[in-house]
Design an enzyme around this catalytic site. Structure first.
Site, PDB file in Angstrom:
ATOM      1  N   GLU A 177       0.857  -1.183   0.000  1.00 18.06           N
ATOM      2  CA  GLU A 177       0.000   0.000   0.000  1.00 18.06           C
ATOM      3  C   GLU A 177       0.888   1.226   0.000  1.00 18.06           C
ATOM      4  O   GLU A 177       2.007   1.197   0.519  1.00 18.06           O
ATOM      5  CB  GLU A 177      -0.946   0.010   1.186  1.00 18.06           C
ATOM      6  CG  GLU A 177      -0.270   0.239   2.495  1.00 18.06           C
ATOM      7  CD  GLU A 177      -1.229   0.191   3.667  1.00 18.06           C
ATOM      8  OE1 GLU A 177      -1.046   1.011   4.584  1.00 18.06           O
ATOM      9  OE2 GLU A 177      -2.125  -0.646   3.676  1.00 18.06           O
ATOM     10  N   TYR A 222       6.541   1.565  -8.556  1.00 22.54           N
ATOM     11  CA  TYR A 222       5.851   0.278  -8.453  1.00 22.54           C
ATOM     12  C   TYR A 222       5.231  -0.119  -9.790  1.00 22.54           C
ATOM     13  O   TYR A 222       5.317  -1.272 -10.206  1.00 22.54           O
ATOM     14  CB  TYR A 222       4.780   0.325  -7.363  1.00 22.54           C
ATOM     15  CG  TYR A 222       5.317   0.693  -5.997  1.00 22.54           C
ATOM     16  CD1 TYR A 222       6.579   0.277  -5.570  1.00 22.54           C
ATOM     17  CD2 TYR A 222       4.585   1.482  -5.130  1.00 22.54           C
ATOM     18  CE1 TYR A 222       7.078   0.628  -4.335  1.00 22.54           C
ATOM     19  CE2 TYR A 222       5.077   1.830  -3.879  1.00 22.54           C
ATOM     20  CZ  TYR A 222       6.321   1.402  -3.488  1.00 22.54           C
ATOM     21  OH  TYR A 222       6.800   1.754  -2.263  1.00 22.54           O
TER      22      TYR A 222
END
Length: 149
Positions: free
Chosen positions: A107, A119
């Site tokens: 997260e 990411y």
């Protein structure tokens, strides 16, 4: 020169607490939380550090037994002066190598565009959001990575 990536040791604890405070401010883990992570290193935690004579980055993985398919990146950070030098990518590459054949979740704060870009570059995809999860009401973006077959 790229930093050495190695397993964290007890002598790294103070540096990790300090770096976490710099990187996460109000969302930083307490010293007790870091001690708890170190106590579980042999069980289901992996802490890797980027070391250039001092700890300049780290990644913490929740790595349950292999029969459980999901690994979680609990924390990843790079010292502000060392960002955009490839250290975050180097840490993430080595972390994902440890997760071969498994799904990886993490997260990230919705406003952290730099991390989200990193990411995505590794193949993570957004799968959901936790509305108002962080202090100040900011959303957490939940991202997933699956190794390509």
């Amino acid at each position: 020169m790229r930093p050495a990536i190695r397993a964290a040791v007890a002598d790294d604890l103070a540096a990790l607490v300090a770096l976490d405070a710099v990187c996460f401010g109000r969302e930083a883990w307490s010293s007790i939380a870091w001690v708890n992570e170190f106590e579980r290193l042999s069980e289901d935690r992996v802490v890797l550090v980027a070391d250039e004579g001092a700890v300049v980055g780290y990644v913490v993985l929740l790595l349950p037994p292999v029969e459980l398919d999901v690994v979680e990146v609990l924390r990843i950070a790079v010292a502000p002066a060392e960002r955009r030098t490839g250290i975050g990518g180097q840490l993430l590459t080595i972390a994902l190598e440890r997760c071969a054949g498994r799904t990886v979740l993490l997260e990230v704060a919705a406003s952290n565009e730099s991390a989200i870009g990193l990411y995505r570059g590794f193949g993570f995809e957004e799968i959901s959001r936790r509305r108002g999860y962080y202090a100040g009401g900011e959303d957490a973006v939940i991202m997933r990575w699956r190794e390509e077959a």
